[in-house]
Design a protein around this motif. Structure first.
Motif, mmCIF file in Angstrom:
data_model
loop_
_atom_site.group_PDB
_atom_site.id
_atom_site.type_symbol
_atom_site.label_atom_id
_atom_site.label_comp_id
_atom_site.label_asym_id
_atom_site.label_seq_id
_atom_site.Cartn_x
_atom_site.Cartn_y
_atom_site.Cartn_z
ATOM 1 N N PRO A 195 0.805 -1.229 0.000
ATOM 2 C CA PRO A 195 0.000 0.000 0.000
ATOM 3 C C PRO A 195 0.838 1.279 0.000
ATOM 4 C CG PRO A 195 -0.872 -1.576 1.587
ATOM 5 C CD PRO A 195 0.450 -2.108 1.130
ATOM 6 N N GLU B 195 -5.804 -5.525 2.205
ATOM 7 C CA GLU B 195 -4.611 -4.977 1.547
ATOM 8 C C GLU B 195 -4.593 -5.351 0.069
ATOM 9 O OE1 GLU B 195 -1.582 -4.850 5.383
ATOM 10 O OE2 GLU B 195 -1.579 -6.595 4.046
ATOM 11 N N LEU C 177 -7.249 -3.344 -1.900
ATOM 12 C CA LEU C 177 -6.812 -1.976 -2.155
ATOM 13 C C LEU C 177 -5.758 -1.936 -3.258
ATOM 14 C CD1 LEU C 177 -6.984 1.009 -1.385
ATOM 15 C CD2 LEU C 177 -5.230 0.595 0.355
ATOM 16 N N GLU C 178 -4.827 -2.873 -3.230
ATOM 17 C CA GLU C 178 -3.793 -2.935 -4.270
ATOM 18 C C GLU C 178 -4.422 -3.114 -5.649
ATOM 19 O OE1 GLU C 178 -1.108 -6.078 -3.196
ATOM 20 O OE2 GLU C 178 -0.940 -5.302 -1.156
ATOM 21 N N ILE D 96 -6.049 0.095 -6.889
ATOM 22 C CA ILE D 96 -5.066 1.129 -7.246
ATOM 23 C C ILE D 96 -4.379 0.812 -8.563
ATOM 24 C CG2 ILE D 96 -2.817 2.079 -6.557
ATOM 25 C CD1 ILE D 96 -3.736 1.941 -3.669
ATOM 26 N N VAL E 12 -1.989 6.070 -1.669
ATOM 27 C CA VAL E 12 -2.551 5.999 -0.321
ATOM 28 C C VAL E 12 -1.428 6.146 0.699
ATOM 29 C CG1 VAL E 12 -3.690 4.489 1.352
ATOM 30 C CG2 VAL E 12 -4.513 4.590 -1.013
ATOM 31 N N PHE F 138 -4.364 3.630 5.888
ATOM 32 C CA PHE F 138 -5.791 3.312 5.945
ATOM 33 C C PHE F 138 -6.077 2.309 7.051
ATOM 34 C CE2 PHE F 138 -4.338 -0.335 3.610
ATOM 35 C CZ PHE F 138 -5.265 -1.343 3.840
ATOM 36 N N TRP G 192 -14.183 2.313 5.316
ATOM 37 C CA TRP G 192 -12.744 2.402 5.053
ATOM 38 C C TRP G 192 -12.283 3.838 5.298
ATOM 39 C CZ3 TRP G 192 -9.482 -1.156 1.847
ATOM 40 C CH2 TRP G 192 -10.035 -2.434 1.795
ATOM 41 N N ILE H 91 -9.422 6.267 4.798
ATOM 42 C CA ILE H 91 -8.243 6.337 3.929
ATOM 43 C C ILE H 91 -7.691 7.759 3.892
ATOM 44 C CG2 ILE H 91 -7.303 5.893 1.633
ATOM 45 C CD1 ILE H 91 -9.542 3.945 1.107
ATOM 46 N N ILE I 135 -12.737 -1.554 -4.872
ATOM 47 C CA ILE I 135 -12.230 -2.260 -3.684
ATOM 48 C C ILE I 135 -13.211 -3.342 -3.264
ATOM 49 C CG2 ILE I 135 -11.544 -2.039 -1.267
ATOM 50 C CD1 ILE I 135 -10.821 0.865 -1.804
ATOM 51 N N ILE J 141 -16.108 4.739 1.747
ATOM 52 C CA ILE J 141 -14.823 5.349 2.070
ATOM 53 C C ILE J 141 -15.045 6.654 2.818
ATOM 54 C CG2 ILE J 141 -12.776 6.486 1.106
ATOM 55 C CD1 ILE J 141 -12.847 4.461 -1.177
ATOM 56 N N ARG K 271 -4.692 -2.620 10.577
ATOM 57 C CA ARG K 271 -5.371 -2.470 9.289
ATOM 58 C C ARG K 271 -6.886 -2.531 9.446
ATOM 59 N NH1 ARG K 271 -2.411 0.233 6.982
ATOM 60 N NH2 ARG K 271 -0.676 -0.442 5.685
#
Length: 493
Positions: free
Chosen positions: A252, A378, A381-382, A385, A392, A395, A412, A414, A430, A455, A481
């Motif tokens: 992240p 995680e 999110l990856e 992105i 980021v 988060f 979330w 962030i 996500i 979010i 997390r």
């Protein structure tokens, strides 16, 4: 090539060959360690109370030694702190590493004359394996920085107390001392923000080649460097060639780091803890971390979805399966027995045994039966992105059980460095990625029990301010997390 870098390559080859010996006999290595640990501790108070003299097999051990977390083991630890000898391990510890507990406040983890060398050896070998594989050793001639806690130690009853990273500072080899920064005086600064400012002033004109620390705190250091010099970190340190990190998943942070540095820098991931140095990245081409099976630690593994059962099955290294989420249980030459570290891991290879850290056994969201873990959020999110300019900073995730209106959801929090053009669309990306990984979460969304995640934007440095407010800014402290309640979320409002 300097004499130092040439010698490093020779040493790296020797270490690699020695490592392969236990890598190629993992079950036998663990069994020898198991027998040795039990034998050495059979005359301790703990060993006598748990019939160590009668323990010959893993089954015997399971029948005599229950799984304990820190709270359950703490009565023994307090006896040691008060000066009693031969309680958990022979004699007395050399140190107690003070660390922050999630439920128990401060924890005091023993480090013995038998266990301490393995912490140092593992950190050293992680670098040497990198040199062996890549042939890159020139960085050993440059300046190195390790963002760590204060090396000032207290002493009580003949035992020294301090942060693990501060204790380790006393073991930096002499041949690295002259290349190492920050100075002893700067390292002793307790206030983290003041310390980082001093580190920036001390290093900005130096030729840094290796930088090490927890990503979130190295990021803070990089941001201050860039602000001071008005140019990328990679231009400030043109010979910066290796980043060493541990404690949290780097992915992240990767995009933000590359922007701050201005280029890609090779990295080594490690898995150290006060309880032991468990694993490190031994390959730049293969995923996962090599589990250190010869480091004075006997490992057991409990399936995460069975962990809270009354008598969960405890697996040894030869019984684990790929892709299963396991709680990590250890017994060590520092006197931790059947000890629940709190971390969960998954094996991605058995030849050799390589793991990824998937989260914390107490850090998950299952407010609705979904049991979402850190690795899943995680990864989600990856994936969201990927292929975008989104960056980021930090988060965390929490359940929103009682919204003002509509269905409950995962919220979330962030802090973006670069926000997506459309927050709602990004949230759906996500959510889709999370649903692919977790069938329970997918069922709850499909069944209209939950609505897709929401979010909540956190202002710049919002997470740093939160960590400071709870006294956990800097050092080895990490932001969870995810949580199964709103103890963190409500303080971010």
């Amino acid at each position: 090539m300097s004499i130092k870098s040439f010698a490093a390559k020779i040493f790296a080859s020797i270490v690699h060959n020695n490592t392969q010996k236990w890598v190629n006999s993992p079950v036998e290595t663990q069994y020898k360690i198991f027998l040795s640990l039990v034998k050495q501790a059979q005359n301790t108070a703990f060993g006598q109370e748990h019939n160590f003299r009668s323990i010959k097999t893993h089954e015997d051990f399971v029948n005599n030694v229950p799984i304990r977390d820190y709270e359950a083991l703490s009565p023994y630890i307090h006896r040691v702190i008060e000066g009693e000898e031969n309680v958990l391990w022979k004699g007395k510890p050399v140190y107690f590493a003070k660390t922050s507990g999630t439920t128990s406040g401060a924890k005091y983890i023993p480090l013995t004359k038998e266990s301490m060398p393995y912490h140092i050896k593992a950190a050293r070998n992680a670098i040497l394996e990198y040199i062996y594989e890549t042939g890159n050793a020139e960085f050993v001639d440059g300046r190195m920085i390790f963002l760590q806690g204060s090396p000032i130690l207290e002493e009580k009853k003949g035992i020294k107390f301090g942060r693990l990273s501060g204790i380790v500072a006393h073991y930096v080899p002499g041949y690295l001392q002259k290349n190492r920064l920050p100075s002893w005086q700067t390292n002793c600064i307790e206030d983290w923000e003041t310390k980082v400012e001093a580190i920036v002033d001390e290093t900005v004109n130096q030729d840094m080649s290796v930088i090490s620390g927890i990503p979130s705190w190295v990021q803070m250091y990089f941001e201050k460097l860039k602000k001071k010099e008005q140019k990328p970190v990679g231009d400030i340190f043109p010979n910066f060639k290796l980043f060493i990190y541990g404690g949290v998943n780097f992915e992240p942070y990767r995009a933000k780091f590359e922007k701050l540095i201005g280029r890609k820098v090779p990295s080594i991931e490690t898995f150290p803890a006060s309880e032991g140095f468990f694993a490190y990245q031994d390959s730049q081409t293969e995923k996962g971390l090599l589990l250190l099976l010869d480091g004075g630690i006997f490992y057991e593994f409990v399936k995460a979805n069975e962990f809270f059962d009354e008598h969960p099955k405890r697996y040894t290294i030869g019984e684990v399966e790929l892709g299963v989420n396991y709680a990590l249980i250890i017994s060590t030459n520092a006197g931790l027995w059947g000890y629940n570290v709190g971390d969960t891991v998954q094996f991605i290879s058995k030849k050799p045994y390589r793991i990824v850290v998937s989260g914390r056994i107490k850090h998950f969201i299952s407010a609705f039966g979904e049991h979402v873990i850190a690795k899943e959020v995680e990864t989600a999110l990856e994936e969201a992105i990927l292929g975008t300019d989104v960056q980021v900073n930090e988060f965390t995730v929490a359940p929103q059980i009682t919204p003002d209106e509509g269905l409950p959801y995962h919220e979330w929090f962030i802090e973006f460095e670069t926000k997506p053009e459309n927050i709602e669309d990004f949230a759906l990306k996500i959510d889709f990625a999370l649903r692919k990984q977790n069938v329970y979460y997918d069922d709850l969304i499909a069944g209209k029990v939950l609505k897709p995640l929401v979010i909540k934007l956190v202002k710049k440095e919002g997470f740093q301010k939160y960590m400071k407010s709870i006294g956990k800014l800097g050092g080895q402290n990490k932001l969870p997390r995810l949580s199964n309640d709103r103890s963190i979320a409500d303080k971010l409002q």
